[in-house]
Scaffold this motif. Sequence first.
Motif, PDB file in Angstrom:
ATOM      1  N   ARG A 177       0.830  -1.200   0.000  1.00 39.44           N
ATOM      2  CA  ARG A 177       0.000   0.000   0.000  1.00 39.44           C
ATOM      3  C   ARG A 177       0.868   1.255   0.000  1.00 39.44           C
ATOM      4  O   ARG A 177       1.493   1.600   1.007  1.00 39.44           O
ATOM      5  CB  ARG A 177      -0.915   0.005   1.226  1.00 39.44           C
ATOM      6  CG  ARG A 177      -1.915  -1.148   1.245  1.00 39.44           C
ATOM      7  CD  ARG A 177      -2.803  -1.103   2.472  1.00 39.44           C
ATOM      8  NE  ARG A 177      -3.799  -2.169   2.458  1.00 39.44           N
ATOM      9  CZ  ARG A 177      -4.675  -2.381   3.441  1.00 39.44           C
ATOM     10  NH1 ARG A 177      -4.659  -1.589   4.509  1.00 39.44           N
ATOM     11  NH2 ARG A 177      -5.548  -3.369   3.345  1.00 39.44           N
ATOM     12  N   ALA A 178       0.916   1.917  -1.140  1.00 39.55           N
ATOM     13  CA  ALA A 178       1.566   3.217  -1.265  1.00 39.55           C
ATOM     14  C   ALA A 178       0.474   4.286  -1.245  1.00 39.55           C
ATOM     15  O   ALA A 178      -0.698   3.981  -1.482  1.00 39.55           O
ATOM     16  CB  ALA A 178       2.363   3.283  -2.562  1.00 39.55           C
ATOM     17  N   PRO A 179       0.826   5.541  -0.958  1.00 39.97           N
ATOM     18  CA  PRO A 179      -0.205   6.586  -0.895  1.00 39.97           C
ATOM     19  C   PRO A 179      -0.998   6.733  -2.188  1.00 39.97           C
ATOM     20  O   PRO A 179      -2.202   6.987  -2.155  1.00 39.97           O
ATOM     21  CB  PRO A 179       0.606   7.853  -0.594  1.00 39.97           C
ATOM     22  CG  PRO A 179       1.844   7.362   0.079  1.00 39.97           C
ATOM     23  CD  PRO A 179       2.152   6.050  -0.574  1.00 39.97           C
ATOM     24  N   GLU A 180      -0.328   6.569  -3.328  1.00 35.97           N
ATOM     25  CA  GLU A 180      -0.991   6.802  -4.607  1.00 35.97           C
ATOM     26  C   GLU A 180      -1.741   5.578  -5.112  1.00 35.97           C
ATOM     27  O   GLU A 180      -2.803   5.704  -5.728  1.00 35.97           O
ATOM     28  CB  GLU A 180       0.032   7.226  -5.666  1.00 35.97           C
ATOM     29  CG  GLU A 180       0.854   8.456  -5.299  1.00 35.97           C
ATOM     30  CD  GLU A 180       2.067   8.111  -4.444  1.00 35.97           C
ATOM     31  OE1 GLU A 180       2.296   6.903  -4.195  1.00 35.97           O
ATOM     32  OE2 GLU A 180       2.780   9.038  -4.021  1.00 35.97           O
ATOM     33  N   ARG A 181      -1.204   4.393  -4.871  1.00 37.96           N
ATOM     34  CA  ARG A 181      -1.774   3.174  -5.435  1.00 37.96           C
ATOM     35  C   ARG A 181      -1.531   1.991  -4.513  1.00 37.96           C
ATOM     36  O   ARG A 181      -0.622   2.000  -3.697  1.00 37.96           O
ATOM     37  CB  ARG A 181      -1.156   2.860  -6.810  1.00 37.96           C
ATOM     38  CG  ARG A 181      -1.514   3.843  -7.906  1.00 37.96           C
ATOM     39  CD  ARG A 181      -0.810   3.463  -9.208  1.00 37.96           C
ATOM     40  NE  ARG A 181      -1.196   4.321 -10.311  1.00 37.96           N
ATOM     41  CZ  ARG A 181      -0.635   5.491 -10.572  1.00 37.96           C
ATOM     42  NH1 ARG A 181       0.338   5.929  -9.805  1.00 37.96           N
ATOM     43  NH2 ARG A 181      -1.033   6.227 -11.598  1.00 37.96           N
ATOM     44  N   ILE A 182      -2.355   0.972  -4.699  1.00 31.32           N
ATOM     45  CA  ILE A 182      -2.205  -0.288  -3.977  1.00 31.32           C
ATOM     46  C   ILE A 182      -1.925  -1.385  -5.005  1.00 31.32           C
ATOM     47  O   ILE A 182      -2.532  -1.409  -6.080  1.00 31.32           O
ATOM     48  CB  ILE A 182      -3.472  -0.625  -3.168  1.00 31.32           C
ATOM     49  CG1 ILE A 182      -3.723   0.444  -2.099  1.00 31.32           C
ATOM     50  CG2 ILE A 182      -3.353  -2.000  -2.514  1.00 31.32           C
ATOM     51  CD1 ILE A 182      -5.024   0.253  -1.343  1.00 31.32           C
ATOM     52  N   PHE A 183      -1.016  -2.281  -4.664  1.00 29.39           N
ATOM     53  CA  PHE A 183      -0.684  -3.412  -5.526  1.00 29.39           C
ATOM     54  C   PHE A 183      -0.675  -4.687  -4.695  1.00 29.39           C
ATOM     55  O   PHE A 183      -0.556  -4.637  -3.467  1.00 29.39           O
ATOM     56  CB  PHE A 183       0.695  -3.229  -6.171  1.00 29.39           C
ATOM     57  CG  PHE A 183       0.782  -2.058  -7.103  1.00 29.39           C
ATOM     58  CD1 PHE A 183       0.497  -2.198  -8.448  1.00 29.39           C
ATOM     59  CD2 PHE A 183       1.143  -0.805  -6.624  1.00 29.39           C
ATOM     60  CE1 PHE A 183       0.566  -1.118  -9.304  1.00 29.39           C
ATOM     61  CE2 PHE A 183       1.219   0.287  -7.476  1.00 29.39           C
ATOM     62  CZ  PHE A 183       0.928   0.129  -8.823  1.00 29.39           C
ATOM     63  N   HIS A 184      -0.792  -5.804  -5.364  1.00 35.70           N
ATOM     64  CA  HIS A 184      -0.569  -7.067  -4.671  1.00 35.70           C
ATOM     65  C   HIS A 184       0.283  -7.984  -5.538  1.00 35.70           C
ATOM     66  O   HIS A 184       0.250  -7.913  -6.765  1.00 35.70           O
ATOM     67  CB  HIS A 184      -1.882  -7.743  -4.274  1.00 35.70           C
ATOM     68  CG  HIS A 184      -2.685  -8.287  -5.413  1.00 35.70           C
ATOM     69  ND1 HIS A 184      -3.643  -7.547  -6.085  1.00 35.70           N
ATOM     70  CD2 HIS A 184      -2.684  -9.510  -6.008  1.00 35.70           C
ATOM     71  CE1 HIS A 184      -4.193  -8.277  -7.032  1.00 35.70           C
ATOM     72  NE2 HIS A 184      -3.625  -9.479  -7.009  1.00 35.70           N
TER      73      HIS A 184
ATOM     74  N   THR B  92       2.799  -1.290   4.246  1.00 34.67           N
ATOM     75  CA  THR B  92       2.426   0.083   3.925  1.00 34.67           C
ATOM     76  C   THR B  92       3.654   0.984   4.005  1.00 34.67           C
ATOM     77  O   THR B  92       4.482   0.841   4.911  1.00 34.67           O
ATOM     78  CB  THR B  92       1.352   0.596   4.904  1.00 34.67           C
ATOM     79  OG1 THR B  92       0.227  -0.296   4.876  1.00 34.67           O
ATOM     80  CG2 THR B  92       0.892   1.993   4.529  1.00 34.67           C
ATOM     81  N   GLY B  93       3.766   1.896   3.059  1.00 33.65           N
ATOM     82  CA  GLY B  93       4.876   2.845   3.073  1.00 33.65           C
ATOM     83  C   GLY B  93       4.799   3.761   1.875  1.00 33.65           C
ATOM     84  O   GLY B  93       3.904   3.640   1.034  1.00 33.65           O
ATOM     85  N   SER B  94       5.732   4.688   1.793  1.00 30.98           N
ATOM     86  CA  SER B  94       5.794   5.564   0.627  1.00 30.98           C
ATOM     87  C   SER B  94       6.237   4.761  -0.590  1.00 30.98           C
ATOM     88  O   SER B  94       6.782   3.657  -0.465  1.00 30.98           O
ATOM     89  CB  SER B  94       6.774   6.713   0.872  1.00 30.98           C
ATOM     90  OG  SER B  94       8.104   6.216   0.941  1.00 30.98           O
ATOM     91  N   THR B  95       6.009   5.326  -1.762  1.00 28.60           N
ATOM     92  CA  THR B  95       6.441   4.651  -2.986  1.00 28.60           C
ATOM     93  C   THR B  95       7.937   4.379  -2.956  1.00 28.60           C
ATOM     94  O   THR B  95       8.392   3.284  -3.297  1.00 28.60           O
ATOM     95  CB  THR B  95       6.076   5.506  -4.217  1.00 28.60           C
ATOM     96  OG1 THR B  95       4.646   5.610  -4.300  1.00 28.60           O
ATOM     97  CG2 THR B  95       6.606   4.882  -5.497  1.00 28.60           C
ATOM     98  N   MET B  96       8.726   5.362  -2.527  1.00 28.17           N
ATOM     99  CA  MET B  96      10.173   5.181  -2.498  1.00 28.17           C
ATOM    100  C   MET B  96      10.591   4.157  -1.451  1.00 28.17           C
ATOM    101  O   MET B  96      11.491   3.340  -1.691  1.00 28.17           O
ATOM    102  CB  MET B  96      10.866   6.520  -2.240  1.00 28.17           C
ATOM    103  CG  MET B  96      12.392   6.436  -2.258  1.00 28.17           C
ATOM    104  SD  MET B  96      13.068   5.666  -3.771  1.00 28.17           S
ATOM    105  CE  MET B  96      12.630   6.914  -4.982  1.00 28.17           C
ATOM    106  N   ALA B  97       9.940   4.157  -0.282  1.00 35.55           N
ATOM    107  CA  ALA B  97      10.293   3.186   0.757  1.00 35.55           C
ATOM    108  C   ALA B  97       9.989   1.764   0.304  1.00 35.55           C
ATOM    109  O   ALA B  97      10.788   0.841   0.526  1.00 35.55           O
ATOM    110  CB  ALA B  97       9.539   3.507   2.047  1.00 35.55           C
ATOM    111  N   LEU B  98       8.855   1.567  -0.350  1.00 34.25           N
ATOM    112  CA  LEU B  98       8.507   0.234  -0.839  1.00 34.25           C
ATOM    113  C   LEU B  98       9.436  -0.182  -1.980  1.00 34.25           C
ATOM    114  O   LEU B  98       9.772  -1.362  -2.120  1.00 34.25           O
ATOM    115  CB  LEU B  98       7.047   0.211  -1.287  1.00 34.25           C
ATOM    116  CG  LEU B  98       6.029   0.336  -0.143  1.00 34.25           C
ATOM    117  CD1 LEU B  98       4.623   0.541  -0.692  1.00 34.25           C
ATOM    118  CD2 LEU B  98       6.068  -0.891   0.762  1.00 34.25           C
ATOM    119  N   HIS B  99       9.855   0.778  -2.778  1.00 35.47           N
ATOM    120  CA  HIS B  99      10.850   0.486  -3.817  1.00 35.47           C
ATOM    121  C   HIS B  99      12.158   0.029  -3.174  1.00 35.47           C
ATOM    122  O   HIS B  99      12.765  -0.964  -3.594  1.00 35.47           O
ATOM    123  CB  HIS B  99      11.079   1.731  -4.674  1.00 35.47           C
ATOM    124  CG  HIS B  99      12.198   1.587  -5.663  1.00 35.47           C
ATOM    125  ND1 HIS B  99      12.002   1.103  -6.940  1.00 35.47           N
ATOM    126  CD2 HIS B  99      13.528   1.843  -5.560  1.00 35.47           C
ATOM    127  CE1 HIS B  99      13.160   1.071  -7.576  1.00 35.47           C
ATOM    128  NE2 HIS B  99      14.097   1.521  -6.763  1.00 35.47           N
TER     129      HIS B  99
END
Length: 214
Positions: A140-147, A170-177
């Motif tokens: 879960r990123a702020p802009e989009r969710i993926f699985h 859950t985290g920011s796009t950059m953190a999940l990257h």
Amino acid sequence: MSTGSKKSYLQYCGVARTLDLVGERWTLLLVRDLLLGPQRYSDLLDGLPGLTTNLLARRLKCLEEDGLVEKVKLPPPNPAKVYQLTELGRELEPLVLEACEWGNRFMAQPAPEEQQNLGWSLLRLKRRYKGNQNFVVELRAPERIFHIALRLNGIQVHQGGNPTAELIITGSTMALHQLFFGPTRASELIGQGEIVAQGEFGRWPRLMAAFGLA
């Protein structure tokens, strides 16, 4: 191959013919986004800033005429019309993944004006998956969710949540990257509060092992 205003290299060569089909600006990026699952016209338009609605319509029309994309109606309760890759279109996945890996060597930190989409990064995981798992992770990123559905012989990456997810991160796009591609280690991201995990925590070490992460 579709006709009309579409240009051709007029060369009897597989590389040239591939470029005839998907070499125009935005076309391969549309294929990339559709590898993340069926999408509505508005989703495709919103996900590619700079692409005008008229040009999107033309690109989709060409992809449909070439048998790479089809428009279908989803079943209830959300009977929206969406675009999805055909079987022939899905065969472009290795080309997209190879282009992603090749181009990644020329990427540093994203510039302020560059758009980020976690899904574009997650597609790279298909090349790194070590197999032998069977569970679903939701990101879960702020802009989009993926699985990510991890299966014995491969993974599927899709936009949207999944009610069967056993682990939710859950985290920011950059953190999940960074979780999957570094340079910051997962333990540091958790310790700094950059990402938060919920669900069956026994899946965490298996997720890390599935992609060769520490």
